[in-house]
Design a protein around this motif. Structure first.
Motif, mmCIF file in Angstrom:
data_model
loop_
_atom_site.group_PDB
_atom_site.id
_atom_site.type_symbol
_atom_site.label_atom_id
_atom_site.label_comp_id
_atom_site.label_asym_id
_atom_site.label_seq_id
_atom_site.Cartn_x
_atom_site.Cartn_y
_atom_site.Cartn_z
ATOM 1 N N LEU A 8 0.803 -1.215 0.000
ATOM 2 C CA LEU A 8 0.000 0.000 0.000
ATOM 3 C C LEU A 8 0.843 1.275 0.000
ATOM 4 O O LEU A 8 0.295 2.378 -0.144
ATOM 5 C CB LEU A 8 -0.934 0.016 1.218
ATOM 6 C CG LEU A 8 -2.010 -1.059 1.264
ATOM 7 C CD1 LEU A 8 -2.772 -0.977 2.586
ATOM 8 C CD2 LEU A 8 -2.983 -0.940 0.092
ATOM 9 N N ARG A 9 2.125 1.144 0.120
ATOM 10 C CA ARG A 9 3.005 2.299 0.316
ATOM 11 C C ARG A 9 2.840 3.352 -0.793
ATOM 12 O O ARG A 9 2.688 4.546 -0.524
ATOM 13 C CB ARG A 9 4.446 1.814 0.394
ATOM 14 C CG ARG A 9 5.449 2.910 0.711
ATOM 15 C CD ARG A 9 6.841 2.317 0.810
ATOM 16 N NE ARG A 9 7.819 3.371 1.074
ATOM 17 C CZ ARG A 9 8.086 3.850 2.284
ATOM 18 N NH1 ARG A 9 7.456 3.353 3.334
ATOM 19 N NH2 ARG A 9 8.974 4.804 2.451
ATOM 20 N N LEU A 10 2.878 2.943 -2.039
ATOM 21 C CA LEU A 10 2.646 3.858 -3.161
ATOM 22 C C LEU A 10 1.702 3.159 -4.139
ATOM 23 O O LEU A 10 2.114 2.320 -4.927
ATOM 24 C CB LEU A 10 3.955 4.249 -3.834
ATOM 25 C CG LEU A 10 3.825 5.270 -4.976
ATOM 26 C CD1 LEU A 10 3.089 6.527 -4.524
ATOM 27 C CD2 LEU A 10 5.196 5.633 -5.539
ATOM 28 N N TYR A 11 0.459 3.538 -4.054
ATOM 29 C CA TYR A 11 -0.662 2.824 -4.661
ATOM 30 C C TYR A 11 -1.180 3.652 -5.836
ATOM 31 O O TYR A 11 -1.737 4.733 -5.652
ATOM 32 C CB TYR A 11 -1.716 2.658 -3.555
ATOM 33 C CG TYR A 11 -2.981 1.915 -3.853
ATOM 34 C CD1 TYR A 11 -3.857 2.317 -4.848
ATOM 35 C CD2 TYR A 11 -3.366 0.843 -3.050
ATOM 36 C CE1 TYR A 11 -5.048 1.644 -5.063
ATOM 37 C CE2 TYR A 11 -4.553 0.172 -3.250
ATOM 38 C CZ TYR A 11 -5.390 0.579 -4.265
ATOM 39 O OH TYR A 11 -6.573 -0.075 -4.465
ATOM 40 N N LEU A 12 -0.987 3.155 -7.047
ATOM 41 C CA LEU A 12 -1.419 3.868 -8.247
ATOM 42 C C LEU A 12 -2.849 3.492 -8.617
ATOM 43 O O LEU A 12 -3.159 2.314 -8.776
ATOM 44 C CB LEU A 12 -0.494 3.517 -9.417
ATOM 45 C CG LEU A 12 -0.896 4.107 -10.778
ATOM 46 C CD1 LEU A 12 -0.790 5.630 -10.767
ATOM 47 C CD2 LEU A 12 -0.056 3.505 -11.898
ATOM 48 N N VAL A 13 -3.691 4.497 -8.742
ATOM 49 C CA VAL A 13 -5.052 4.320 -9.251
ATOM 50 C C VAL A 13 -5.080 4.875 -10.669
ATOM 51 O O VAL A 13 -4.777 6.056 -10.885
ATOM 52 C CB VAL A 13 -6.085 5.047 -8.373
ATOM 53 C CG1 VAL A 13 -7.492 4.837 -8.923
ATOM 54 C CG2 VAL A 13 -5.999 4.554 -6.930
ATOM 55 N N THR A 14 -5.411 4.048 -11.630
ATOM 56 C CA THR A 14 -5.337 4.488 -13.019
ATOM 57 C C THR A 14 -6.519 5.377 -13.402
ATOM 58 O O THR A 14 -7.603 5.283 -12.840
ATOM 59 C CB THR A 14 -5.300 3.293 -13.988
ATOM 60 O OG1 THR A 14 -6.545 2.595 -13.944
ATOM 61 C CG2 THR A 14 -4.159 2.345 -13.641
ATOM 62 N N ASP A 15 -6.258 6.226 -14.360
ATOM 63 C CA ASP A 15 -7.278 7.063 -14.988
ATOM 64 C C ASP A 15 -7.023 6.980 -16.482
ATOM 65 O O ASP A 15 -5.986 7.458 -16.959
ATOM 66 C CB ASP A 15 -7.178 8.497 -14.472
ATOM 67 C CG ASP A 15 -8.242 9.408 -15.059
ATOM 68 O OD1 ASP A 15 -8.269 9.563 -16.304
ATOM 69 O OD2 ASP A 15 -9.038 9.974 -14.292
ATOM 70 N N VAL A 36 6.143 2.375 -7.739
ATOM 71 C CA VAL A 36 4.764 2.050 -7.361
ATOM 72 C C VAL A 36 4.694 0.609 -6.859
ATOM 73 O O VAL A 36 5.301 -0.293 -7.436
ATOM 74 C CB VAL A 36 3.812 2.268 -8.556
ATOM 75 C CG1 VAL A 36 2.512 1.476 -8.398
ATOM 76 C CG2 VAL A 36 3.493 3.752 -8.714
ATOM 77 N N THR A 37 3.967 0.399 -5.777
ATOM 78 C CA THR A 37 3.946 -0.904 -5.107
ATOM 79 C C THR A 37 2.614 -1.647 -5.237
ATOM 80 O O THR A 37 2.509 -2.802 -4.822
ATOM 81 C CB THR A 37 4.257 -0.713 -3.613
ATOM 82 O OG1 THR A 37 3.383 0.298 -3.082
ATOM 83 C CG2 THR A 37 5.703 -0.290 -3.404
ATOM 84 N N MET A 38 1.589 -0.978 -5.812
ATOM 85 C CA MET A 38 0.295 -1.609 -6.022
ATOM 86 C C MET A 38 -0.435 -0.815 -7.096
ATOM 87 O O MET A 38 -0.267 0.401 -7.199
ATOM 88 C CB MET A 38 -0.519 -1.643 -4.728
ATOM 89 C CG MET A 38 -1.776 -2.502 -4.765
ATOM 90 S SD MET A 38 -2.300 -2.858 -3.048
ATOM 91 C CE MET A 38 -3.813 -3.756 -3.337
#
Length: 211
Positions: A8-15, A36-38
């Protein structure tokens, strides 16, 4: 779930719109190369079949990196693509039903915006909580009022589950996110909207405190 707090440290949510310059897959690959870690596939205006195709492509691109892929809202797409899990909101499918569909070995995340929803989250059913929005954001307009870092810390204190902060966060906020007790931060435009997703992700390594 072992290692989930680190994921969860650096969690990318795509757009998909913000990723249009590089494409969804290349954006995610570059972001992971930068730290990015997730990765969460969020494609609000896509069909389930389109999400399945996106998730399959992302899963293939992330193979061997150790970075989990979860699908936002669409449990059918998550299951059919054999993603690592799913993320749901308060207005989506009930967590118990989502867990039944996913099975025990997949990751299930839940968005929470209030103390009541955090306290209602069942650690037997849900693996982590997305807490916020910390700030307002144009990438998700149907959210509650921003809670700020004080509000984030208050929500983190109410749960033993791993937590990721959400909502308008950038690399310069990293120290405050960790100071709040959250395990990491979810970002959208700070990486997806960047001309160099790898460099954008690397900024989070060099900014703020490390727990």
């Amino acid at each position: 779930m072992t290692g989930l707090r680190q994921h969860l440290r650096l969690y990318l949510v795509t757009d998909t719109e913000l990723c249009r310059n590089h494409g969804l897959v290349l954006t995610a690959q570059q972001a992971v190369a930068g730290g990015v870690t997730m990765v969460q596939l969020r494609a609000k205006h896509a069909t389930t079949q389109e999400r399945i195709a996106m998730a399959v492509a992302l899963k293939s691109a992330l193979a061997g990196t150790g970075v989990p892929l979860v699908v936002n809202d669409d449990l059918d797409a998550a299951c059919q693509a054999d993603a690592d899990g799913a993320h749901i909101g308060q207005g989506d499918m009930a967590p118990q039903k989502a867990r039944a569909l996913l099975g025990r070995n997949k990751i299930l995340g839940l968005s929470c915006e209030t103390a009541q929803t955090v306290q209602a989250a069942d650690p037997i059913v849900v693996d982590y909580l997305g807490l916020g929005p910390v700030f307002g954001t144009t990438t998700k307009t149907d959210h509650e009022a921003p809670i700020g870092f004080d509000g984030l810390a208050q929500l983190v204190a109410l749960t033993t589950l791993p937590t990721v902060a959400i909502g308008g966060l950038k690399a310069t906020h990293q120290a405050q996110v960790f100071d709040s007790g959250a395990d990491g931060q979810a970002v959208v435009s700070a990486i997806c909207g960047h001309s160099n997703p790898k460099a954008a992700a690397q900024l989070f390594k060099h900014t703020g405190a490390t727990p």
